[in-house]
Scaffold this motif. Structure first.
Motif, short mmCIF file in Angstrom:
data_model
loop_
_atom_site.label_atom_id
_atom_site.label_comp_id
_atom_site.label_asym_id
_atom_site.label_seq_id
_atom_site.Cartn_x
_atom_site.Cartn_y
_atom_site.Cartn_z
N THR A 192 27.87 84.57 134.48
CA THR A 192 28.72 84.89 133.34
C THR A 192 29.40 86.06 133.42
OG1 THR A 192 26.90 83.65 131.80
CG2 THR A 192 28.45 85.43 130.76
N ILE A 193 28.60 87.15 133.91
CA ILE A 193 29.44 88.45 134.22
C ILE A 193 30.59 88.30 135.17
CG2 ILE A 193 29.37 90.54 135.54
CD1 ILE A 193 28.04 90.64 132.75
N GLY A 227 33.35 86.65 133.47
CA GLY A 227 33.97 87.60 132.53
C GLY A 227 34.94 88.67 133.34
N VAL A 228 34.65 88.94 134.67
CA VAL A 228 35.58 89.41 135.27
C VAL A 228 36.67 88.85 135.75
CG1 VAL A 228 35.76 90.68 137.65
CG2 VAL A 228 33.63 91.15 136.36
N ALA A 287 33.32 93.71 131.68
CA ALA A 287 32.55 92.80 132.74
C ALA A 287 32.72 93.66 134.03
CB ALA A 287 33.08 91.36 132.57
N ASN A 288 33.84 94.27 134.16
CA ASN A 288 34.31 94.76 135.44
C ASN A 288 33.36 96.15 135.80
OD1 ASN A 288 36.42 94.58 137.60
ND2 ASN A 288 36.90 96.57 137.05
N ILE A 323 26.54 92.74 127.34
CA ILE A 323 27.77 92.46 128.11
C ILE A 323 27.84 90.95 128.37
CG2 ILE A 323 29.33 92.88 129.82
CD1 ILE A 323 28.04 95.78 130.11
N VAL A 324 26.67 90.56 128.66
CA VAL A 324 26.65 89.22 129.09
C VAL A 324 26.95 88.21 127.67
CG1 VAL A 324 25.08 87.08 129.73
CG2 VAL A 324 25.05 89.27 130.74
N VAL A 351 30.61 88.26 126.76
CA VAL A 351 31.35 87.42 127.62
C VAL A 351 31.41 86.10 127.02
CG1 VAL A 351 31.59 86.48 129.85
CG2 VAL A 351 31.50 88.92 129.78
#
Length: 323
Positions: free
Chosen positions: A191-192, A195-196, A203-204, A235-236, A239
């Protein structure tokens, strides 16, 4: 013909035209209503097909679960690294790259970057024909083809993500069916990555902080806590929420575009080809400049905040376990 008969005839014609017009309007209204009903039914079928975890939303978890079911999506880290490095390096270097990571084994970043470019090119070429092949049927038939389209598109994207993770120093993800269903660590890491790829806020920084933690000696099993309930977890969720909003919007926009036979498929294929490369290069750029892959990496303030939180959580966990 008398004036009376002429008027009578004219009235009859006018009445007939009016009735015909009303009939045509009624038919048109019925057709619109039927079309809306068919579209709504197709949309409901589409949501049900995409909602893999049954929570009533379409988000990154659903995308990943669908994509990992596509044959060939799961990448074995050791096999991949062997295949990429055997031509230019002796076995001991390859073994070291697998045991640690390519950078630590002494493989130059220029070589790693070139392999990453080839990975992106290969996966991009493979994915570019999906929408053309699957975008042909029109109307309600798209409820069946769109999930396959999305699963394969993101399947190739996750293939690229795994390969890039392994080239730039990350440990292997457990993508076995049992692990994916029971262990959210794999889902959350991917997922991260998504997101990136799509430029979702923070995410970055999250993936760079994770790399820094791993480079600092944090064991993979201790990263699980950060990913599943600690610092990285919000953060997960962020996203996943981004995907929930945007995927729903994009899927239904795509539904109406692709309802046009042939043309929709060709447009879909072009969009697929055009969007895939930038997404992959965002991930490549992020992964190539982390402490795992680049000894000269300079952390940002945001990255350090996340990293320090991860480290604090690990220290607290170790303290709690020792007592």
């Amino acid at each position: 013909m008398s004036k009376f008969n002429i008027k009578k005839t004219a009235d009859s014609v006018t009445k007939g035209l009016s009735t015909a017009g009303e009939f045509a309007v009624d038919k048109a209204k019925c057709a619109v209503k039927e079309t809306k009903s068919a579209v709504n039914a197709s949309q409901r079928a589409l949501v049900n097909a995409l909602d893999q975890d049954g929570n009533g939303e379409i988000d990154s978890v659903d995308i990943i679960l669908m994509a990992l079911k596509v044959p060939g999506v799961k990448i074995k880290r050791d096999e991949f690294l062997k295949k990429e490095f055997y031509k230019n390096h002796p076995q001991e270097i390859i073994d070291e790259a697998i045991a640690t990571n390519p950078s630590q084994a002494g493989i130059l970043q220029d070589e790693i970057d070139k392999i990453a470019d080839e990975v992106i090119k290969f996966e991009r070429n493979a994915v570019s024909g999906i929408s053309v092949a699957l975008g042909m049927p029109g109307g309600a038939a798209m409820a069946a083809t769109i999930p396959a389209d999305i699963a394969q598109y993101y399947g190739y994207m996750l293939r690229a993500a795994q390969k890039l993770l392994y080239l730039y120093g990350f440990p292997e993800l457990d993508t076995s069916e049992e692990a994916v269903m029971l262990d959210s660590e794999t889902i959350n890491c991917l997922t991260i990555c998504l997101g990136v790829m799509y430029g979702v806020a923070n995410a970055n920084n999250a993936i760079k902080a994770m790399a820094k933690a791993l480079a600092s000696g944090v064991e993979k099993k201790l990263m699980r806590a950060a990913l599943t309930k600690g610092t990285v977890y919000p953060i997960v969720k962020s996203v996943a929420k981004w995907f929930s909003v945007n995927m729903t919007k994009e899927v239904f926009a795509g539904f109406f575009k692709k309802a046009i036979p042939v043309v929709g498929g060709v447009i879909g294929g072009g969009i697929t080809y055009a969007t895939f490369k930038p997404c992959c290069y965002r991930l490549k750029d992020a992964l190539s400049d982390t402490m795992l892959a680049n000894p000269q990496h300079e952390s940002t303030e945001e990255e350090d905040i996340i990293f320090n939180s991860i480290r604090s959580e690990i220290i607290d966990t170790d303290f709690a376990e020792s007592n």
